[in-house]
Design a protein around this motif. Sequence first.
Motif, PDB file in Angstrom:
ATOM      1  N   LEU A 173      69.590 -31.454 -20.492  1.00  0.00           N
ATOM      2  CA  LEU A 173      68.257 -31.942 -20.819  1.00  0.00           C
ATOM      3  C   LEU A 173      68.304 -32.968 -21.936  1.00  0.00           C
ATOM      4  CD1 LEU A 173      66.230 -28.571 -20.917  1.00  0.00           C
ATOM      5  CD2 LEU A 173      66.555 -30.132 -18.977  1.00  0.00           C
ATOM      6  N   CYS A 174      67.390 -33.906 -21.889  1.00  0.00           N
ATOM      7  CA  CYS A 174      67.260 -34.859 -22.980  1.00  0.00           C
ATOM      8  C   CYS A 174      65.792 -35.156 -23.226  1.00  0.00           C
ATOM      9  CB  CYS A 174      68.028 -36.151 -22.704  1.00  0.00           C
ATOM     10  SG  CYS A 174      67.378 -37.173 -21.371  1.00  0.00           S
ATOM     11  N   ALA A 175      65.492 -35.600 -24.447  1.00  0.00           N
ATOM     12  CA  ALA A 175      64.151 -36.043 -24.822  1.00  0.00           C
ATOM     13  C   ALA A 175      64.201 -37.544 -25.053  1.00  0.00           C
ATOM     14  CB  ALA A 175      63.692 -35.324 -26.085  1.00  0.00           C
ATOM     15  N   VAL A 176      63.237 -38.263 -24.494  1.00  0.00           N
ATOM     16  CA  VAL A 176      63.232 -39.725 -24.550  1.00  0.00           C
ATOM     17  C   VAL A 176      61.918 -40.204 -25.162  1.00  0.00           C
ATOM     18  CG1 VAL A 176      63.396 -41.849 -23.196  1.00  0.00           C
ATOM     19  CG2 VAL A 176      64.656 -39.815 -22.469  1.00  0.00           C
ATOM     20  N   GLU A 186      64.415 -44.545 -25.591  1.00  0.00           N
ATOM     21  CA  GLU A 186      65.645 -44.150 -26.262  1.00  0.00           C
ATOM     22  C   GLU A 186      65.776 -42.625 -26.259  1.00  0.00           C
ATOM     23  OE1 GLU A 186      67.741 -45.295 -30.485  1.00  0.00           O
ATOM     24  OE2 GLU A 186      65.618 -44.755 -30.537  1.00  0.00           O
ATOM     25  N   ILE A 187      66.986 -42.138 -26.003  1.00  0.00           N
ATOM     26  CA  ILE A 187      67.225 -40.695 -26.063  1.00  0.00           C
ATOM     27  C   ILE A 187      67.252 -40.265 -27.519  1.00  0.00           C
ATOM     28  CG2 ILE A 187      68.892 -38.851 -25.603  1.00  0.00           C
ATOM     29  CD1 ILE A 187      69.670 -40.261 -23.053  1.00  0.00           C
ATOM     30  N   LEU A 195      74.483 -39.579 -15.626  1.00  0.00           N
ATOM     31  CA  LEU A 195      75.661 -40.351 -16.026  1.00  0.00           C
ATOM     32  C   LEU A 195      75.273 -41.682 -16.667  1.00  0.00           C
ATOM     33  CD1 LEU A 195      78.253 -39.817 -13.141  1.00  0.00           C
ATOM     34  CD2 LEU A 195      78.317 -38.914 -15.482  1.00  0.00           C
ATOM     35  N   ALA A 196      74.185 -42.262 -16.200  1.00  0.00           N
ATOM     36  CA  ALA A 196      73.730 -43.539 -16.758  1.00  0.00           C
ATOM     37  C   ALA A 196      73.329 -43.412 -18.225  1.00  0.00           C
ATOM     38  CB  ALA A 196      72.565 -44.078 -15.940  1.00  0.00           C
ATOM     39  N   ASP A 197      73.124 -42.185 -18.699  1.00  0.00           N
ATOM     40  CA  ASP A 197      72.715 -41.959 -20.081  1.00  0.00           C
ATOM     41  C   ASP A 197      73.903 -41.730 -21.018  1.00  0.00           C
ATOM     42  OD1 ASP A 197      69.885 -41.956 -19.468  1.00  0.00           O
ATOM     43  OD2 ASP A 197      70.168 -39.956 -18.600  1.00  0.00           O
ATOM     44  N   THR A 198      75.115 -41.808 -20.507  1.00  0.00           N
ATOM     45  CA  THR A 198      76.296 -41.443 -21.292  1.00  0.00           C
ATOM     46  C   THR A 198      76.365 -42.167 -22.626  1.00  0.00           C
ATOM     47  OG1 THR A 198      77.602 -40.865 -19.335  1.00  0.00           O
ATOM     48  CG2 THR A 198      78.817 -41.446 -21.325  1.00  0.00           C
ATOM     49  N   GLU A 199      76.210 -43.479 -22.626  1.00  0.00           N
ATOM     50  CA  GLU A 199      76.335 -44.249 -23.867  1.00  0.00           C
ATOM     51  C   GLU A 199      75.284 -43.811 -24.888  1.00  0.00           C
ATOM     52  OE1 GLU A 199      76.135 -48.916 -25.336  1.00  0.00           O
ATOM     53  OE2 GLU A 199      76.730 -48.444 -23.275  1.00  0.00           O
ATOM     54  N   GLN A 200      74.041 -43.621 -24.426  1.00  0.00           N
ATOM     55  CA  GLN A 200      72.976 -43.204 -25.334  1.00  0.00           C
ATOM     56  C   GLN A 200      73.206 -41.785 -25.849  1.00  0.00           C
ATOM     57  OE1 GLN A 200      68.836 -43.991 -25.217  1.00  0.00           O
ATOM     58  NE2 GLN A 200      69.013 -45.286 -23.405  1.00  0.00           N
ATOM     59  N   MET A 201      73.757 -40.909 -25.008  1.00  0.00           N
ATOM     60  CA  MET A 201      74.024 -39.541 -25.435  1.00  0.00           C
ATOM     61  C   MET A 201      75.080 -39.507 -26.540  1.00  0.00           C
ATOM     62  SD  MET A 201      72.233 -37.123 -23.893  1.00  0.00           S
ATOM     63  CE  MET A 201      73.306 -35.680 -23.911  1.00  0.00           C
ATOM     64  N   ILE A 202      76.108 -40.315 -26.404  1.00  0.00           N
ATOM     65  CA  ILE A 202      77.159 -40.369 -27.429  1.00  0.00           C
ATOM     66  C   ILE A 202      76.618 -40.996 -28.708  1.00  0.00           C
ATOM     67  CG2 ILE A 202      79.405 -41.344 -28.007  1.00  0.00           C
ATOM     68  CD1 ILE A 202      80.124 -41.088 -25.022  1.00  0.00           C
TER      69      ILE A 202
END
Length: 224
Positions: free
Chosen positions: A64-67, A71-72, A23-30
Amino acid sequence: MYKQLLLSSGGKRLPVTIRNYELADTEQMIELQRRSFPPPFPEELWWKSEQLQEHVSRFPEGALCAVANGEIIGSMTGLRISESTAQASHGWAEVTDEGYIRNHDPHGQTLYVVDICVDPGYRGAGIGHWLMQSMYETTVYLGLDRLLGGGRMPGYHRYAAEMSAETYLSRVAAGELRDPVISFLLRCGRMPVGVVADYLEDEESCNYAALMEWRNPFLQWVRQ
């Protein structure tokens, strides 16, 4: 999921971490979606915070995400579906619940790809390949039958007047034609299993998609 890689980008080695997004990644995901799908791609189709919350709470293994450099730079999302759902004719919105995955079946034996996304600035570094490989590993880890998903065929519109979508797919699979998405999926080990009409509104693909699967090669072993 947590692993670290050294990939090649711009002639240099790029340290990349692949992990589950939170959830903490929401802004970066958008923000990743904004960079990856700029106008004229419709803004309303970017991830919403409510969708990401569903991904993380319902099926965190499939988020899943790549960082890189904090940064995502890429992401991939999936859900589990039943064989009956996989076999039925479906479009993207129906099978993914419009991207909310509230229809996630914790007992489903097929891991269905909802989305894969790579920052334009990092394309060519293998981010998409390694996200796909990581989702294969998730398929094996969970003891599932296969990974399945609909792949866009953005090159098809150039050939639609002269061949069917099925013929186009078979010619791409045979290496006679190249398609930006399908050729990538083939390089990742995905196999074509059919064509779906009206999968999503996609002018380049004439609204078609290729169903592409990857079967768990350890299936018999993991169930012993």
